[in-house]
Enzyme design. Structure first.
Site, PDB file in Angstrom:
ATOM      1  N   ARG A  61      49.759  43.967  37.896  1.00 19.23           N
ATOM      2  CA  ARG A  61      49.343  45.143  38.458  1.00 19.23           C
ATOM      3  C   ARG A  61      50.079  45.380  39.618  1.00 19.23           C
ATOM      4  NH1 ARG A  61      46.247  43.489  41.588  1.00 19.23           N
ATOM      5  NH2 ARG A  61      43.873  42.798  41.466  1.00 19.23           N
ATOM      6  N   VAL A  62      49.522  46.215  40.680  1.00 22.09           N
ATOM      7  CA  VAL A  62      49.352  47.183  41.581  1.00 22.09           C
ATOM      8  C   VAL A  62      47.555  48.082  41.254  1.00 22.09           C
ATOM      9  CG1 VAL A  62      49.665  48.595  43.490  1.00 22.09           C
ATOM     10  CG2 VAL A  62      51.552  47.833  42.169  1.00 22.09           C
ATOM     11  N   ARG A  95      49.847  37.559  37.024  1.00 22.30           N
ATOM     12  CA  ARG A  95      48.816  37.015  36.342  1.00 22.30           C
ATOM     13  C   ARG A  95      50.342  36.265  34.890  1.00 22.30           C
ATOM     14  NH1 ARG A  95      43.939  38.919  33.862  1.00 22.30           N
ATOM     15  NH2 ARG A  95      43.550  39.316  36.222  1.00 22.30           N
ATOM     16  N   HIS A 126      44.728  30.687  41.563  1.00 26.46           N
ATOM     17  CA  HIS A 126      45.432  31.197  42.726  1.00 26.46           C
ATOM     18  C   HIS A 126      46.134  30.794  43.795  1.00 26.46           C
ATOM     19  CE1 HIS A 126      41.048  34.054  40.733  1.00 26.46           C
ATOM     20  NE2 HIS A 126      41.964  33.356  40.019  1.00 26.46           N
ATOM     21  N   GLU A 157      49.469  38.113  44.668  1.00 19.69           N
ATOM     22  CA  GLU A 157      48.397  37.205  44.257  1.00 19.69           C
ATOM     23  C   GLU A 157      48.755  37.033  43.570  1.00 19.69           C
ATOM     24  OE1 GLU A 157      44.056  36.611  44.288  1.00 19.69           O
ATOM     25  OE2 GLU A 157      44.311  37.868  42.563  1.00 19.69           O
ATOM     26  N   LYS A 161      34.398  28.161  38.992  1.00 22.30           N
ATOM     27  CA  LYS A 161      33.684  28.576  39.592  1.00 22.30           C
ATOM     28  C   LYS A 161      32.077  28.815  39.260  1.00 22.30           C
ATOM     29  CE  LYS A 161      35.364  31.914  42.033  1.00 22.30           C
ATOM     30  NZ  LYS A 161      35.186  33.963  42.949  1.00 22.30           N
ATOM     31  N   ARG A 192      35.542  48.948  51.279  1.00 20.94           N
ATOM     32  CA  ARG A 192      34.387  49.341  51.932  1.00 20.94           C
ATOM     33  C   ARG A 192      33.514  48.265  51.790  1.00 20.94           C
ATOM     34  NH1 ARG A 192      33.336  54.762  48.735  1.00 20.94           N
ATOM     35  NH2 ARG A 192      33.878  55.907  50.196  1.00 20.94           N
ATOM     36  N   ASP A 219      46.045  40.942  47.263  1.00 23.51           N
ATOM     37  CA  ASP A 219      45.995  41.055  46.139  1.00 23.51           C
ATOM     38  C   ASP A 219      46.640  42.190  45.619  1.00 23.51           C
ATOM     39  OD1 ASP A 219      43.804  42.344  47.191  1.00 23.51           O
ATOM     40  OD2 ASP A 219      42.262  40.661  45.074  1.00 23.51           O
TER      41      ASP A 219
HETATM   42  P1  GTP Z   1      37.760  38.970  46.742  1.00 23.56           P
HETATM   43  O1  GTP Z   1      37.673  39.837  47.954  1.00 23.56           O
HETATM   44  O2  GTP Z   1      37.001  39.518  45.938  1.00 23.56           O
HETATM   45  O3  GTP Z   1      39.672  38.609  46.640  1.00 23.56           O
HETATM   46  O4  GTP Z   1      37.778  37.416  46.882  1.00 23.56           O
HETATM   47  P2  GTP Z   1      38.061  35.744  46.505  1.00 23.56           P
HETATM   48  O5  GTP Z   1      39.389  35.858  47.894  1.00 23.56           O
HETATM   49  O6  GTP Z   1      37.015  35.209  46.957  1.00 23.56           O
HETATM   50  O7  GTP Z   1      38.279  36.124  45.103  1.00 23.56           O
HETATM   51  P3  GTP Z   1      38.766  35.355  44.148  1.00 23.56           P
HETATM   52  O8  GTP Z   1      39.946  34.412  45.008  1.00 23.56           O
HETATM   53  O9  GTP Z   1      38.027  34.105  44.060  1.00 23.56           O
HETATM   54  O10 GTP Z   1      39.042  35.977  43.309  1.00 23.56           O
HETATM   55  C1  GTP Z   1      40.226  36.932  43.336  1.00 23.56           C
HETATM   56  C2  GTP Z   1      39.854  37.174  41.316  1.00 23.56           C
HETATM   57  O11 GTP Z   1      39.819  36.530  40.477  1.00 23.56           O
HETATM   58  C3  GTP Z   1      38.633  38.822  41.612  1.00 23.56           C
HETATM   59  O12 GTP Z   1      39.994  39.899  41.216  1.00 23.56           O
HETATM   60  C4  GTP Z   1      39.652  38.085  39.314  1.00 23.56           C
HETATM   61  O13 GTP Z   1      40.812  38.940  39.167  1.00 23.56           O
HETATM   62  C5  GTP Z   1      39.405  36.957  39.475  1.00 23.56           C
HETATM   63  N1  GTP Z   1      38.112  36.331  39.669  1.00 23.56           N
HETATM   64  C6  GTP Z   1      37.120  35.678  40.541  1.00 23.56           C
HETATM   65  N2  GTP Z   1      36.266  34.765  39.258  1.00 23.56           N
HETATM   66  C7  GTP Z   1      36.166  35.456  38.908  1.00 23.56           C
HETATM   67  C8  GTP Z   1      35.076  35.548  37.261  1.00 23.56           C
HETATM   68  O14 GTP Z   1      33.484  34.825  37.659  1.00 23.56           O
HETATM   69  N3  GTP Z   1      34.885  36.248  36.249  1.00 23.56           N
HETATM   70  C9  GTP Z   1      36.241  36.608  35.968  1.00 23.56           C
HETATM   71  N4  GTP Z   1      36.224  37.212  35.149  1.00 23.56           N
HETATM   72  N5  GTP Z   1      37.504  36.983  37.270  1.00 23.56           N
HETATM   73  C10 GTP Z   1      37.237  36.587  38.058  1.00 23.56           C
HETATM   74 MG    MG Z   2      41.005  36.887  46.894  1.00 24.62          MG
END
Ligand code: GTP
Ligand code: MG
Length: 234
Positions: free
Chosen positions: A72-73, A106, A149, A168, A141, A84, A101
């Site tokens: 997805r984009v 995926r 990731h 991502e 988490k 924001r 991202d």
């Molecule tokens: P962002 O700024 O949101 O990207 O924060 P980050 O870089 O710390 O995020 P992280 O890499 O931990 O996770 C990004 C993506 O993982 C999210 O957009 C979700 O798709 C997925 N994700 C992370 N945590 C959760 C969770 O607790 N539940 C679910 N369903 N998805 C999650």
């Molecule tokens: Mg992220």
């Protein structure tokens, strides 16, 4: 046309677009769409790499490590929300540099070991640059979320230049993906009260633990089957 108008109106209302953002989008529509098309291209490159790996591994091991690939984009709406939330200045350069991202791939596997095998083969490729790696399988988490990731840069070749684009990649087992989509549903249900959410979160956390155990057991069974096959072919 009516449907499109309705969708746009809905989009404008839902995201509470500010005049600032509307102006920005009007003034930068072409370069913004161009940037989005680069993300589309980067997704195609990455998806092809995984299809190739899956093809090769399926011939070698007589099983397909990849169950499915989703791409997805990021929608305008989600891009705006993240700008924001993170206080990112409203210009294309800042969006490109800070939102890593926008392009998402995926990769869904049946077994955890296949995730690491695929990620390793992918990162070994000499046109892939690793930017960030977060292993929420080894370190889930607090919600219970599990997934591997990677943020990578992949080159796309345009008429007159080579452009590095952030993508991502999220690797999950079927069980991890099943869990994450239910968790996602709960997170975005505004009708749920705080107490209800708290109860569901606990329940989901427990499910995440059970599903991790199940992933490991299923993999153990798979390993015993393949070992048996190998012994018989020797
Ligand atoms: P962002 O700024 O949101 O990207 O924060 P980050 O870089 O710390 O995020 P992280 O890499 O931990 O996770 C990004 C993506 O993982 C999210 O957009 C979700 O798709 C997925 N994700 C992370 N945590 C959760 C969770 O607790 N539940 C679910 N369903 N998805 C999650
Ligand atoms: Mg992220």
């Amino acid at each position: 046309k009516a449907l499109l108008d309705a969708r746009r109106d809905n989009f404008v209302r839902q995201s509470l677009l500010s005049d600032e953002f509307l102006n920005f989008m009007q003034q930068n529509k072409k370069p913004f769409d161009l940037l989005m098309s680069y993300y589309e291209c980067a997704i195609m490159e990455v998806e092809t790499k995984f299809r190739v790996l899956n093809h090769e591994l399926s011939l070698e091991y007589d099983n397909n490590p990849i169950e499915s690939i989703k791409t997805r984009v990021k929608s305008y709406d989600s891009i705006l929300k993240k700008i924001r939330r993170k206080n990112i200045p409203l210009n294309l350069r800042a969006i490109e540099d800070n939102l890593k991202d926008i392009a998402g791939v995926r990769v869904i596997c049946s077994f955890p070991d296949d995730i690491y095998k695929l990620a390793e083969s992918f990162l070994k490729q000499d046109d892939i640059t690793l930017i960030e790696r977060k292993d929420y399988i080894k370190n889930p988490k607090p919600s219970g979320y599990r997934s591997l990731h990677l943020i990578v840069q992949v080159p796309i070749f345009l008429q007159n230049e080579k452009k590095m684009v952030n993508v991502e990649v999220q690797f999950r087992t079927i069980a991890m993906d099943f869990w994450a989509s239910l968790d996602h549903k709960m997170r975005y249900k505004k009708e749920l009260s705080d107490e209800e959410v708290e109860i569901l979160q606990e329940e989901l956390y427990d499910c995440a633990r059970q599903s991790a155990v199940l992933d490991e057991r299923m993999q153990g069974i798979r390993d015993r089957i393949t070992k048996k096959q190998e012994q018989e072919t020797i």
